[in-house]
Motif scaffolding. Structure first.
Motif, short mmCIF file in Angstrom:
data_model
loop_
_atom_site.label_atom_id
_atom_site.label_comp_id
_atom_site.label_asym_id
_atom_site.label_seq_id
_atom_site.Cartn_x
_atom_site.Cartn_y
_atom_site.Cartn_z
N LEU A 107 1.04 -1.37 -0.17
CA LEU A 107 0.03 0.01 -0.06
C LEU A 107 0.90 1.18 -0.14
O LEU A 107 1.18 1.77 1.11
N GLY A 108 1.44 1.60 -1.09
CA GLY A 108 2.33 2.63 -1.19
C GLY A 108 2.24 3.36 -2.73
O GLY A 108 1.35 3.27 -2.98
N LYS A 109 3.52 3.73 -3.29
CA LYS A 109 3.49 4.35 -4.48
C LYS A 109 2.79 3.57 -5.52
O LYS A 109 1.87 4.14 -6.47
N CYS A 110 3.26 2.35 -5.59
CA CYS A 110 2.64 1.61 -6.81
C CYS A 110 0.91 1.44 -6.70
O CYS A 110 0.41 1.47 -7.56
N ASP A 133 2.97 -2.17 5.59
CA ASP A 133 2.11 -1.09 4.93
C ASP A 133 0.77 -0.87 6.02
O ASP A 133 -0.01 -0.07 5.58
N ALA A 134 0.49 -1.83 6.79
CA ALA A 134 -0.66 -1.86 7.52
C ALA A 134 -0.79 -1.20 8.80
O ALA A 134 -1.51 -0.92 9.40
N ARG A 135 0.66 -0.84 9.22
CA ARG A 135 0.73 -0.10 10.12
C ARG A 135 0.32 1.44 10.12
O ARG A 135 0.23 1.95 9.33
N ALA A 136 0.27 2.03 11.19
CA ALA A 136 -0.17 3.15 11.50
C ALA A 136 0.76 4.32 11.17
O ALA A 136 2.07 3.96 11.00
N GLY A 137 0.38 5.08 10.65
CA GLY A 137 1.32 6.39 9.67
C GLY A 137 1.54 6.20 8.20
O GLY A 137 2.14 6.76 7.83
N ASN A 138 0.97 5.04 7.46
CA ASN A 138 0.98 5.06 6.16
C ASN A 138 0.21 6.47 5.45
O ASN A 138 -0.96 6.24 5.22
N LYS A 139 1.13 7.17 5.00
CA LYS A 139 0.40 8.23 4.47
C LYS A 139 -0.48 8.06 3.09
O LYS A 139 -1.31 8.82 2.98
N TYR A 140 -0.13 6.87 2.53
CA TYR A 140 -0.84 6.64 1.41
C TYR A 140 -2.41 6.01 1.38
O TYR A 140 -3.16 6.08 0.59
N PHE A 141 -2.54 5.49 2.67
CA PHE A 141 -3.88 5.37 3.01
C PHE A 141 -4.93 6.35 2.68
O PHE A 141 -6.11 6.07 1.75
N PHE A 157 -3.84 -11.59 10.59
CA PHE A 157 -3.03 -10.74 11.43
C PHE A 157 -2.89 -9.33 10.90
O PHE A 157 -3.23 -8.20 11.38
N VAL A 158 -2.52 -9.27 9.47
CA VAL A 158 -2.17 -8.04 8.83
C VAL A 158 -3.79 -7.48 8.56
O VAL A 158 -3.92 -6.29 8.82
N ALA A 159 -4.59 -8.25 8.43
CA ALA A 159 -6.01 -7.64 7.98
C ALA A 159 -6.51 -7.15 9.39
O ALA A 159 -6.90 -5.93 9.12
N LYS A 160 -6.16 -7.65 10.41
CA LYS A 160 -6.73 -6.99 11.76
C LYS A 160 -5.81 -5.88 11.96
O LYS A 160 -6.52 -4.81 12.55
N GLU A 161 -4.78 -5.78 11.65
CA GLU A 161 -3.55 -4.63 11.86
C GLU A 161 -4.18 -3.45 11.18
O GLU A 161 -4.38 -2.27 11.74
#
Length: 224
Positions: A107-110, A133-141, A157-161
């Protein structure tokens, strides 16, 4: 006629192996792309890689077309140049092929590029969420504003995150696969009963280990 054009699936990724000899770079992605090619040989799989290899070129990888937009320089100007080149390549591909969908990694530039292009041209786009990319602070979300149905998580786990940090629960969970053809299937003596690798919930693993070691039948048979 538009429908007479060959069908293609476009994969957008930050990096991809520079040659067939590069077997260690993004091995899970290598396995996935080769499997896609085998599943439906009538659909052309085309990979667009934004950053790596650090060169702007086109090449073949196991019969799959790879378009690289990387460069050896760093900085905002060069990053923008790579993004514009990728966008231009998408426009050309959309004229040459009947694009059945875009799949972006991370979940980034691409994902941002694929999201914009898919909305403009009414194409299907999925983003495979792989972990950090599931962590808090991802500007692209906030920039992408994805929907639950367009996100694929690599694990529960990643889905829950992602749901915890952004209030969005991915509708799809697809773990990374392995190519069983790479392994010797002959009978061998096993001295490992349980093997944990990658990301996992440590507390759950401890519960499993405690349950096993508490069983009298298995006491003394396991090493940690």
């Amino acid at each position: 006629m538009r429908n007479n054009r060959p069908r293609a699936l476009i994969i957008l990724t930050p990096g991809f192996p520079e040659s067939e000899a590069d077997t260690t770079s993004l091995s899970h992605l290598q396995t996935f792309v080769r499997a896609l090619k085998e599943v439906d040989p009538h659909v052309e799989v085309i990979v667009l890689t934004l950053t790596y290899p650090f060169v702007s070129t086109n090449y073949q990888w196991y019969g799959i077309k790879v378009m690289s937009f990387g460069n050896k320089y760093k900085g905002r100007v060069f990053n923008v140049a790579s993004i514009l080149k990728m966008w231009g390549a998408l426009r050309k591909l959309n004229k040459q092929y009947q694009i059945i969908g875009l799949l972006s990694f991370w979940l980034g530039k691409c994902a941002f590029i694929a999201g914009l292009f898919s909305k403009r041209h009414r194409l299907t786009h999925y983003c495979w969420l792989l972990g950090q990319d599931a962590r808090a602070g991802n500007k692209y979300f906030a920039r992408i504003k994805p929907k639950a149905g367009s996100i694929i998580a690599v694990s529960d786990f990643v889905a829950k995150e992602l749901n915890k940090n952004y209030g969005l629960l991915p509708r799809h969970v697809i773990p990374i696969g392995i190519d069983t053809a790479l392994f010797n299937c002959s009978d061998i003596d096993r001295d490992i009963d349980i093997l944990g690798a990658g990301s996992f919930e440590y507390a759950n693993l401890i519960v499993i280990m405690d349950a096993i070691t508490a069983d009298p039948e298995y006491i003394g048979r396991y090493r940690f």
